[in-house]
Motif scaffolding. Sequence first.
Motif, PDB file in Angstrom:
ATOM      1  N   LEU A  74       0.805  -1.223   0.000  1.00  0.00           N
ATOM      2  CA  LEU A  74       0.000   0.000   0.000  1.00  0.00           C
ATOM      3  C   LEU A  74       0.839   1.274   0.000  1.00  0.00           C
ATOM      4  CD1 LEU A  74      -2.839  -1.021   2.506  1.00  0.00           C
ATOM      5  CD2 LEU A  74      -2.890  -1.023   0.006  1.00  0.00           C
ATOM      6  N   GLY A  75       2.147   1.142   0.051  1.00  0.00           N
ATOM      7  CA  GLY A  75       3.005   2.312  -0.017  1.00  0.00           C
ATOM      8  C   GLY A  75       3.345   2.713  -1.441  1.00  0.00           C
ATOM      9  N   GLN A  76       2.889   1.939  -2.420  1.00  0.00           N
ATOM     10  CA  GLN A  76       3.184   2.227  -3.824  1.00  0.00           C
ATOM     11  C   GLN A  76       2.160   3.206  -4.407  1.00  0.00           C
ATOM     12  OE1 GLN A  76       3.050  -1.914  -4.849  1.00  0.00           O
ATOM     13  NE2 GLN A  76       5.280  -2.148  -4.844  1.00  0.00           N
ATOM     14  N   ASP A  77       2.535   3.828  -5.528  1.00  0.00           N
ATOM     15  CA  ASP A  77       1.722   4.897  -6.104  1.00  0.00           C
ATOM     16  C   ASP A  77       0.316   4.444  -6.481  1.00  0.00           C
ATOM     17  OD1 ASP A  77       3.801   6.631  -5.787  1.00  0.00           O
ATOM     18  OD2 ASP A  77       4.497   6.512  -7.867  1.00  0.00           O
ATOM     19  N   TRP A  78       0.164   3.201  -6.929  1.00  0.00           N
ATOM     20  CA  TRP A  78      -1.153   2.742  -7.374  1.00  0.00           C
ATOM     21  C   TRP A  78      -2.184   2.776  -6.241  1.00  0.00           C
ATOM     22  CZ3 TRP A  78      -3.663  -1.119  -4.858  1.00  0.00           C
ATOM     23  CH2 TRP A  78      -2.915  -1.972  -4.050  1.00  0.00           C
ATOM     24  N   ALA A  79      -1.713   2.693  -4.978  1.00  0.00           N
ATOM     25  CA  ALA A  79      -2.621   2.580  -3.834  1.00  0.00           C
ATOM     26  C   ALA A  79      -3.126   3.927  -3.322  1.00  0.00           C
ATOM     27  CB  ALA A  79      -1.926   1.827  -2.708  1.00  0.00           C
ATOM     28  N   LEU A  80      -2.659   5.028  -3.907  1.00  0.00           N
ATOM     29  CA  LEU A  80      -3.123   6.342  -3.477  1.00  0.00           C
ATOM     30  C   LEU A  80      -4.609   6.476  -3.797  1.00  0.00           C
ATOM     31  CD1 LEU A  80      -0.161   8.590  -4.694  1.00  0.00           C
ATOM     32  CD2 LEU A  80      -0.606   7.770  -2.373  1.00  0.00           C
ATOM     33  N   SER A  81      -5.402   6.835  -2.820  1.00  0.00           N
ATOM     34  CA  SER A  81      -6.855   6.933  -3.010  1.00  0.00           C
ATOM     35  C   SER A  81      -7.301   8.393  -3.026  1.00  0.00           C
ATOM     36  CB  SER A  81      -7.601   6.182  -1.901  1.00  0.00           C
ATOM     37  OG  SER A  81      -7.292   6.737  -0.638  1.00  0.00           O
ATOM     38  N   GLY A  82      -8.484   8.627  -3.594  1.00  0.00           N
ATOM     39  CA  GLY A  82      -9.052   9.971  -3.605  1.00  0.00           C
ATOM     40  C   GLY A  82      -8.454  10.891  -4.648  1.00  0.00           C
ATOM     41  N   ALA A  83      -7.724  10.337  -5.619  1.00  0.00           N
ATOM     42  CA  ALA A  83      -7.128  11.182  -6.659  1.00  0.00           C
ATOM     43  C   ALA A  83      -8.215  11.757  -7.562  1.00  0.00           C
ATOM     44  CB  ALA A  83      -6.137  10.366  -7.486  1.00  0.00           C
ATOM     45  N   SER A  84      -8.128  13.066  -7.836  1.00  0.00           N
ATOM     46  CA  SER A  84      -9.103  13.734  -8.699  1.00  0.00           C
ATOM     47  C   SER A  84      -8.363  14.703  -9.607  1.00  0.00           C
ATOM     48  CB  SER A  84     -10.148  14.471  -7.856  1.00  0.00           C
ATOM     49  OG  SER A  84     -11.097  15.107  -8.683  1.00  0.00           O
ATOM     50  N   PHE A  85      -8.710  14.698 -10.886  1.00  0.00           N
ATOM     51  CA  PHE A  85      -8.017  15.530 -11.858  1.00  0.00           C
ATOM     52  C   PHE A  85      -9.022  16.402 -12.621  1.00  0.00           C
ATOM     53  CE2 PHE A  85      -5.802  11.515 -11.328  1.00  0.00           C
ATOM     54  CZ  PHE A  85      -4.513  11.926 -11.010  1.00  0.00           C
ATOM     55  N   PRO A  86      -8.759  17.716 -12.718  1.00  0.00           N
ATOM     56  CA  PRO A  86      -9.645  18.578 -13.513  1.00  0.00           C
ATOM     57  C   PRO A  86      -9.356  18.412 -14.999  1.00  0.00           C
ATOM     58  CG  PRO A  86      -7.855  19.870 -12.571  1.00  0.00           C
ATOM     59  CD  PRO A  86      -7.704  18.478 -12.022  1.00  0.00           C
ATOM     60  N   VAL A  87     -10.405  18.352 -15.784  1.00  0.00           N
ATOM     61  CA  VAL A  87     -10.285  18.294 -17.240  1.00  0.00           C
ATOM     62  C   VAL A  87     -11.238  19.337 -17.819  1.00  0.00           C
ATOM     63  CG1 VAL A  87      -9.591  15.875 -17.384  1.00  0.00           C
ATOM     64  CG2 VAL A  87     -12.002  16.440 -17.277  1.00  0.00           C
ATOM     65  N   PRO A 253       5.419  -3.365   8.377  1.00  0.00           N
ATOM     66  CA  PRO A 253       6.263  -2.232   7.960  1.00  0.00           C
ATOM     67  C   PRO A 253       5.557  -1.368   6.913  1.00  0.00           C
ATOM     68  CG  PRO A 253       7.510  -4.289   7.952  1.00  0.00           C
ATOM     69  CD  PRO A 253       6.081  -4.666   8.163  1.00  0.00           C
ATOM     70  N   GLU A 254       5.961  -0.129   6.808  1.00  0.00           N
ATOM     71  CA  GLU A 254       5.331   0.808   5.873  1.00  0.00           C
ATOM     72  C   GLU A 254       5.428   0.304   4.435  1.00  0.00           C
ATOM     73  OE1 GLU A 254       5.620   5.536   4.587  1.00  0.00           O
ATOM     74  OE2 GLU A 254       6.692   4.791   6.350  1.00  0.00           O
ATOM     75  N   GLN A 255       6.522  -0.335   4.090  1.00  0.00           N
ATOM     76  CA  GLN A 255       6.701  -0.875   2.741  1.00  0.00           C
ATOM     77  C   GLN A 255       6.282  -2.340   2.646  1.00  0.00           C
ATOM     78  OE1 GLN A 255       7.566   1.208   0.231  1.00  0.00           O
ATOM     79  NE2 GLN A 255       7.448   2.759   1.847  1.00  0.00           N
ATOM     80  N   GLY A 256       5.553  -2.826   3.648  1.00  0.00           N
ATOM     81  CA  GLY A 256       5.073  -4.198   3.631  1.00  0.00           C
ATOM     82  C   GLY A 256       6.141  -5.197   4.063  1.00  0.00           C
ATOM     83  N   PHE A 257       5.714  -6.427   4.242  1.00  0.00           N
ATOM     84  CA  PHE A 257       6.660  -7.503   4.580  1.00  0.00           C
ATOM     85  C   PHE A 257       7.501  -7.837   3.352  1.00  0.00           C
ATOM     86  CE2 PHE A 257       3.003  -8.322   7.424  1.00  0.00           C
ATOM     87  CZ  PHE A 257       3.651  -8.160   8.645  1.00  0.00           C
ATOM     88  N   ALA A 258       8.793  -8.035   3.559  1.00  0.00           N
ATOM     89  CA  ALA A 258       9.688  -8.363   2.441  1.00  0.00           C
ATOM     90  C   ALA A 258       9.601  -9.835   2.078  1.00  0.00           C
ATOM     91  CB  ALA A 258      11.123  -7.986   2.794  1.00  0.00           C
TER      92      ALA A 258
END
Length: 327
Positions: A74-87, A253-258
């Motif tokens: 969940l620390g990777q970019d794909w997991a970011l939630s609530g993203a909104s973009f104006p077009v 861990p923040e970056q998940g289990f290795a």
Amino acid sequence: MKRKQQGVALVAVLMIIAIVVVIAVNMTGRLQLQLQRQQNIQQQQQAFWYAMGAEQFARVLLSRTLAGQETVHLGQDWALSGASFPVENGTIAGDISDLRSCFNLNALQNVVPASGGRVEQTAAQKAFVRLLELKASELSIPAEYLSARLGDWLDEDSLLSSAGSAEDDDYAALRFAYYSANTLMASVSELRVILDITPADYQLLAPLVCVVPEDNSLLINVNTLTEDNAVLLAAVIPELTEQAALDIIAERPEQGFASLDELFALTQLSSITVPDDAKSLLSLKSDSFQVTATAAYLESGFVLTSVLKINDNNQVKVLARRFGGQG
């Protein structure tokens, strides 16, 4: 006499004018309706293509973010939630969720032994029953019955697998008859047609489960579980309590289990016996994701839900699309 004729002529002219006015107003109203309808269609189409653009963006994001990664967390970019973009004249918003952090109903498919013997309960089916006992005790039917009925709905034959199961004859005897699918599910909404499932049952089950089309495996990515679905870990590991599962997620861990060895070294797991079949259901990677894109254009909106699968070559394929809200 002449005046009477003139009066009649005037009335006739007025009637003709009135008729013409009525026709003109009618035509104008229809024209305005057609123009508004065409405008709505154009706006809806633009919102649709905005949503499709969001899906394509998600595919590129997943491909780039997960390329060469040993784990998915969940620390990777794909997991970011609530993203909104104006077009132009609108907005695009979207979320990506991991379908390996929910229970894949297709994993309940009955597995017939090569010897043709009695169908034994799989590790996934045992985990499903425990999940229901932990979080869905208010179901109108026993957990074992629901698991058996789903197994029969998914398997390829028309034979009853165990007590409480249901096959073609049971569905054909209903007032509005139909047959069991005898194939993998394409959507969670298929739960609604399982024998004796009520609307209240469906509302209870829907947050706990998902469907990965064309895939009958159950893999739970420990790195993408949250407090809301940590119970899945307790469902997979028989001796693990729900509170212990929450503690594992909190200590992650923040970056998940290795590695899974790092996971099993935790106090909550080192003190219990984790069966091998339970270990086989745990993972640190994910290959299936769901994208929910919401697009707005002027006065129109559009919701697109897509299921994406990443293959071994890091190519992202669209397995399914659903237009509109949740099913």
